[in-house]
Design an enzyme around this catalytic site. Structure first.
Site, PDB file in Angstrom:
ATOM      1  N   GLU A  57      -5.063  -4.499  10.806  1.00 42.52           N
ATOM      2  CA  GLU A  57      -4.029  -3.473  10.971  1.00 42.52           C
ATOM      3  C   GLU A  57      -4.291  -2.690  12.260  1.00 42.52           C
ATOM      4  OE1 GLU A  57      -2.180  -2.495   6.827  1.00 42.52           O
ATOM      5  OE2 GLU A  57      -3.718  -1.026   7.317  1.00 42.52           O
ATOM      6  N   GLY A  65       2.930   2.659  10.614  1.00 45.55           N
ATOM      7  CA  GLY A  65       3.889   3.730  10.390  1.00 45.55           C
ATOM      8  C   GLY A  65       4.670   4.135  11.625  1.00 45.55           C
ATOM      9  N   GLY A 110       3.068  -0.828   4.204  1.00 41.48           N
ATOM     10  CA  GLY A 110       3.167   0.578   3.825  1.00 41.48           C
ATOM     11  C   GLY A 110       4.605   0.954   3.514  1.00 41.48           C
ATOM     12  N   GLY A 111       5.260   1.601   4.463  1.00 49.73           N
ATOM     13  CA  GLY A 111       6.595   2.170   4.272  1.00 49.73           C
ATOM     14  C   GLY A 111       7.615   1.236   3.627  1.00 49.73           C
ATOM     15  N   ASN A 137       0.868  -1.169   0.000  1.00 51.12           N
ATOM     16  CA  ASN A 137       0.000   0.000   0.000  1.00 51.12           C
ATOM     17  C   ASN A 137       0.907   1.221   0.000  1.00 51.12           C
ATOM     18  OD1 ASN A 137      -1.763   2.073   0.476  1.00 51.12           O
ATOM     19  ND2 ASN A 137      -2.357   1.433   2.540  1.00 51.12           N
ATOM     20  N   TRP A 138       1.008   1.846  -1.173  1.00 53.42           N
ATOM     21  CA  TRP A 138       1.931   2.993  -1.291  1.00 53.42           C
ATOM     22  C   TRP A 138       1.380   4.253  -0.637  1.00 53.42           C
ATOM     23  CZ3 TRP A 138       3.913   2.815  -7.097  1.00 53.42           C
ATOM     24  CH2 TRP A 138       4.804   1.735  -7.218  1.00 53.42           C
ATOM     25  N   LYS A 139       0.105   4.244  -0.287  1.00 53.28           N
ATOM     26  CA  LYS A 139      -0.541   5.439   0.288  1.00 53.28           C
ATOM     27  C   LYS A 139      -0.298   6.642  -0.649  1.00 53.28           C
ATOM     28  CE  LYS A 139      -0.084   3.296   4.764  1.00 53.28           C
ATOM     29  NZ  LYS A 139       0.079   3.434   6.201  1.00 53.28           N
ATOM     30  N   HIS A 193      -9.454   1.423   5.120  1.00 55.13           N
ATOM     31  CA  HIS A 193      -8.161   1.657   5.780  1.00 55.13           C
ATOM     32  C   HIS A 193      -8.343   2.641   6.941  1.00 55.13           C
ATOM     33  CE1 HIS A 193      -4.008   2.753   6.530  1.00 55.13           C
ATOM     34  NE2 HIS A 193      -3.679   1.638   5.897  1.00 55.13           N
ATOM     35  N   GLU A 202      -6.617   5.036   7.930  1.00 54.76           N
ATOM     36  CA  GLU A 202      -6.366   6.439   7.600  1.00 54.76           C
ATOM     37  C   GLU A 202      -7.620   7.078   6.996  1.00 54.76           C
ATOM     38  OE1 GLU A 202      -2.799   5.611   5.436  1.00 54.76           O
ATOM     39  OE2 GLU A 202      -1.808   5.151   7.329  1.00 54.76           O
ATOM     40  N   SER A 226       3.850  -1.854  10.290  1.00 54.35           N
ATOM     41  CA  SER A 226       5.307  -1.940  10.447  1.00 54.35           C
ATOM     42  C   SER A 226       5.883  -3.301  10.057  1.00 54.35           C
ATOM     43  CB  SER A 226       5.709  -1.546  11.877  1.00 54.35           C
ATOM     44  OG  SER A 226       5.316  -0.204  12.142  1.00 54.35           O
TER      45      SER A 226
HETATM   46  P1  13P Z   1       3.306   0.646   7.572  1.00 57.00           P
HETATM   47  O1  13P Z   1       3.783  -0.662   6.982  1.00 57.00           O
HETATM   48  O2  13P Z   1       4.027   1.830   7.053  1.00 57.00           O
HETATM   49  O3  13P Z   1       3.242   0.560   9.065  1.00 57.00           O
HETATM   50  O4  13P Z   1       1.771   0.833   7.075  1.00 57.00           O
HETATM   51  C1  13P Z   1       0.883  -0.203   7.231  1.00 57.00           C
HETATM   52  C2  13P Z   1      -0.359   0.109   6.488  1.00 57.00           C
HETATM   53  O5  13P Z   1      -1.123   0.978   6.863  1.00 57.00           O
HETATM   54  C3  13P Z   1      -0.630  -0.645   5.261  1.00 57.00           C
HETATM   55  O6  13P Z   1      -1.925  -0.430   4.808  1.00 57.00           O
END
Ligand code: 13P
Length: 251
Positions: free
Chosen positions: A167, A173, A234-235, A9-11, A95, A97, A213
């Site tokens: 999640e 993050g 994500g990251g 997930n590149w956000k 999600h 967010e 993470s």
């Molecule tokens: P991180 O891997 O950056 O913690 O993000 C997780 C996430 O929200 C994937 O959708």
């Protein structure tokens, strides 16, 4: 047997040239595709380009959102058919967010899931508790309420196809990942919700990811757990080598 699914997930990251550079640098994973499904979910602005480049390497592409209508006066929104028409297979919905920053309710997420399924997209439905909810012992209740609201009136066959990502909000993050035992325990709770709601057969089919993470160093450990069928990353998914080594954690 459930095939593991490792998704990026590149956000809100990467311009079109940056996305193209990732696609060029990413390995061809077709030789792994019997054992693991690989998915990348870029922002809308580079979705079509990434879909073209990565599909040829055995990587499926997903969107990070959709609007639950076929077409019309919805300025700034993107329909399921538009997403489907450029070769996307998946769509991330619910999600945290979007729940927390944009105020999306379970009811709205439910509308989106219905529309995604109607157009042949596979939802990756995210659920998870905040730190405060965890500390007050509400993890199970929060996840179950999100599942109930988001999957309301979704029939069995469609539920079996849906991917769920557990999640925990406090792990996203932050670098503070949930312990492997905690992740397994909550994911088992999610699977048990499917047993109660849809029966044993559907619960045994549905794939449930852990997200929060996930890194190359911890991916394999999560994947060793009996109920964890993948990761939503994500990251650590923003660089091809890092994401590839996470994908390999499923082998
Ligand atoms: P991180 O891997 O950056 O913690 O993000 C997780 C996430 O929200 C994937 O959708």
């Amino acid at each position: 047997m459930r095939k593991p699914i490792m998704a990026a997930n590149w956000k809100m990251n990467k311009t079109l040239p940056e996305a193209a550079a990732f696609a060029q640098g990413m390995a061809d994973v077709r030789s792994l595709s019997d054992k693991v499904e690989t998915v990348v979910c870029p922002p809308f602005t580079c979705l079509a380009a990434v879909a073209d480049a990565l599909t040829a390497k055995g990587i499926a592409v997903g969107a990070q959102n959709l609007y639950p209508a076929d077409k019309g006066a919805f300025t700034g929104e993107v329909s399921p058919e538009m997403i489907r028409s450029i070769g996307c297979v998946y769509v991330i919905l619910g999600h945290s967010e979007r729940r927390h920053i944009l105020g999306e309710s379970n009811g709205f997420i439910n509308e989106k899931i219905k529309k995604a399924l109607e157009h042949g997209l596979i939802p990756i439905l995210c659920v998870g508790e905040t730190l405060e909810e965890r500390q007050s012992g509400k993890t199970k209740e929060v996840c179950e309420t999100q599942l109930e609201g988001s999957l309301k009136e979704i029939p069995k066959e469609a539920a079996a196809r849906t991917v769920v990502a557990y999640e925990p909000v406090w792990a996203i993050g932050t670098g503070v990942n949930a312990s492997v035992q905690d992740a397994q325990e909550t994911i088992l709770t999610v699977r048990n919700w499917f047993v109660q709601t849809y029966g044993q057969e559907t619960a045994a089919q549905v794939r449930i990811q852990y997200g929060g993470s996930v890194k190359p160093e911890n991916a394999a450990e999560y994947m060793s757990q009996p109920d964890i069928d993948g990761a939503l990353v994500g990251g650590a998914s923003l660089e091809p080598d890092s994401f590839l080594s996470i994908v390999k954690g499923a082998l």
